[in-house]
Scaffold this motif. Structure first.
Motif, short mmCIF file in Angstrom:
data_model
loop_
_atom_site.label_atom_id
_atom_site.label_comp_id
_atom_site.label_asym_id
_atom_site.label_seq_id
_atom_site.Cartn_x
_atom_site.Cartn_y
_atom_site.Cartn_z
N UNK A 177 0.82 -1.21 0.00
CA UNK A 177 0.00 0.00 0.00
C UNK A 177 0.85 1.26 0.00
N UNK A 178 2.11 1.13 0.48
CA UNK A 178 3.04 2.26 0.47
C UNK A 178 4.41 1.76 0.04
N UNK A 179 5.05 2.47 -0.86
CA UNK A 179 6.38 2.07 -1.31
C UNK A 179 7.28 3.29 -1.45
N UNK A 180 8.56 3.06 -1.22
CA UNK A 180 9.57 4.11 -1.33
C UNK A 180 10.67 3.64 -2.27
N UNK A 181 11.04 4.48 -3.22
CA UNK A 181 12.18 4.20 -4.08
C UNK A 181 13.29 5.17 -3.74
N UNK A 182 14.39 4.65 -3.22
CA UNK A 182 15.54 5.47 -2.87
C UNK A 182 16.47 5.52 -4.08
N UNK A 183 16.73 6.70 -4.55
CA UNK A 183 17.46 6.86 -5.81
C UNK A 183 16.50 6.75 -6.96
N UNK A 184 15.45 7.52 -6.90
CA UNK A 184 14.32 7.36 -7.82
C UNK A 184 14.62 7.78 -9.25
N UNK A 185 15.59 8.67 -9.46
CA UNK A 185 15.93 9.09 -10.81
C UNK A 185 14.74 9.54 -11.61
N UNK A 186 14.53 8.92 -12.77
CA UNK A 186 13.43 9.30 -13.66
C UNK A 186 12.09 8.76 -13.21
N UNK A 187 12.10 7.82 -12.25
CA UNK A 187 10.86 7.22 -11.79
C UNK A 187 10.52 5.92 -12.51
N UNK A 188 11.47 5.36 -13.25
CA UNK A 188 11.20 4.16 -14.04
C UNK A 188 10.80 2.97 -13.15
N UNK A 189 11.47 2.81 -12.02
CA UNK A 189 11.12 1.70 -11.13
C UNK A 189 9.79 1.96 -10.44
N UNK A 219 15.75 11.21 -3.58
CA UNK A 219 16.92 11.32 -4.43
C UNK A 219 17.76 12.50 -3.98
N UNK A 220 18.94 12.63 -4.54
CA UNK A 220 19.81 13.74 -4.15
C UNK A 220 19.44 15.04 -4.85
N UNK A 221 18.67 14.95 -5.94
CA UNK A 221 18.08 16.10 -6.59
C UNK A 221 16.69 15.68 -7.07
N UNK A 222 15.82 16.65 -7.34
CA UNK A 222 14.47 16.30 -7.78
C UNK A 222 14.22 16.56 -9.26
N UNK A 223 15.25 17.01 -9.97
CA UNK A 223 15.06 17.40 -11.38
C UNK A 223 15.07 16.22 -12.34
N UNK A 224 15.42 15.02 -11.87
CA UNK A 224 15.48 13.86 -12.75
C UNK A 224 14.12 13.20 -12.96
#
Length: 259
Positions: free
Chosen positions: A38-50, A67-72
Motif C-alpha cells: 500500500x506504500x512504497x519508497x524508491x531510494x534513488x528514484x531518478x526518472x521514476x522508471x522503477x 533522491x539527491x536532486x528532484x530534477x530527474x
C-alpha cells in the motif's frame, strides 16, 4: 572544492547505470510472492522508471521517491524528497512502508550500513526491501582485480570529482556477502539474491577456472570452519553463494529481504 556538490558521494538511478533489466528484476523480486503493497519508497528514484513498474504491479499503492536532486523525475504526479544520504536520515517516519527499493545506490555511499539501518527503520514489520549493486564477485570482475587491483565498474577515482551519477561516483564496492551480512545484522530475514543477467562472455573463462575455484573453495571453507571459526549457522548460507556458478556469471546482484 566540493561544496557545490551537495550530492557528495552518492547518486541514484542514472540512465547510464540502471538498465531495464536491473529494474525489471527488482520489481519481479519485490512482487514474487504477491505481497500487499500500500506504500512504497524508491531510494534513488531518478526518472521514476522503477516507480512506474511498482505502480503497474500495485496500482493502488502510494509511492514515495527520494533522491539527491528532484530534477530527474519524469513522472509528473510524483514528488521527490531531496536528501544527502551521506549526512541525512531518510525524511520519513518509522514503520511507514511496505516496500523499499534501492537500485544502484549503495556503491555511491560513504557508509551503506547507515542507509540499511534507515531502511529498516522506515519499513513496516514484515515489509520488503530490494537492493541492487554491481556484482564485484563475477568472474570478469575477479580477473580484473587480479590483473589490475580494481573491480569491474570500480576504477581509479579522480580527486575532486564532480560527477556522481556515473561509475566515477562508485566509491564503495559491496560484495554479496557483506550486503547480506549488513541486512542480517539489521534484523532482516529471508534474504535472497538474484541477478539481472548472466555475462555470457565469461562462460569460456568459467570453464577454465571453475575446477580451480571449486577446489580452492572446498579447502578454504574447511579451514574457515575448523581453524578460524568464521563460518557458522548464522552466515553459512551467504558464504555458500559467494562462489556459486550464478555469482560467477551474474552482472548485477539484486537482493530481496524481509524485515
Amino acid at each position: 572544492m566540493l561544496k557545490n556538490f551537495k550530492s557528495n558521494y552518492y547518486s541514484m538511478n542514472s540512465a547510464t547505470l540502471s538498465t531495464d533489466k536491473i529494474l525489471t528484476k527488482a520489481a519481479t523480486l519485490a512482487f514474487e510472492n504477491d505481497p500487499v503493497v500500500s506504500t512504497s519508497l524508491d531510494i534513488g528514484s531518478g526518472s521514476g522508471a522503477l516507480i512506474a513498474l511498482v505502480r503497474e504491479k500495485a496500482p493502488s499503492a502510494q509511492t514515495y521517491a527520494c533522491d539527491y536532486i528532484d530534477s530527474l523525475m519524469e513522472l509528473k504526479d510524483q514528488s521527490v524528497q531531496v536528501a544527502n544520504l551521506n549526512e541525512d536520515s531518510l525524511p520519513y517516519g518509522d514503520n511507514l512502508f511496505d516496500l523499499v527499493t534501492c537500485t544502484e545506490v549503495v556503491e555511491h555511499l560513504e557508509n551503506y550500513h547507515r542507509l540499511i539501518k534507515e531502511i529498516a527503520r522506515v519499513l513496516k514489520p514484515g515489509g520488503l526491501v530490494v537492493i541492487s549493486t554491481p556484482n564485484i564477485l563475477n568472474l570478469q570482475s575477479r580477473l580484473r582485480f587480479f590483473k589490475y587491483g580494481f573491480w569491474n565498474l570500480f576504477g581509479p577515482l579522480p580527486v575532486g570529482r564532480a560527477e556522481r551519477f556515473s561509475t566515477v561516483g562508485h566509491i564503495t564496492p559491496v560484495s554479496y556477502f557483506y550486503l547480506a551480512h549488513a541486512l542480517a545484522e539489521c534484523g532482516f530475514k529471508n534474504i535472497k539474491v538474484d541477478f539481472d543477467k548472466a555475462q555470457r562472455s565469461a562462460i569460456p573463462k568459467l570453464i577454465v577456472f571453475w575446477p580451480l575455484i571449486a577446489l580452492a573453495t572446498y579447502f578454504a571453507s574447511g579451514k574457515e570452519r575448523k581453524k578460524y571459526k568464521t563460518i557458522d549457522s548464522s552466515n553459512e548460507e551467504f558464504v555458500e553463494k559467494v562462489n556459486s556458478l550464478k555469482m560467477l556469471l551474474g552482472r548485477t546482484i539484486v537482493v530481496r529481504a524481509e524485515k
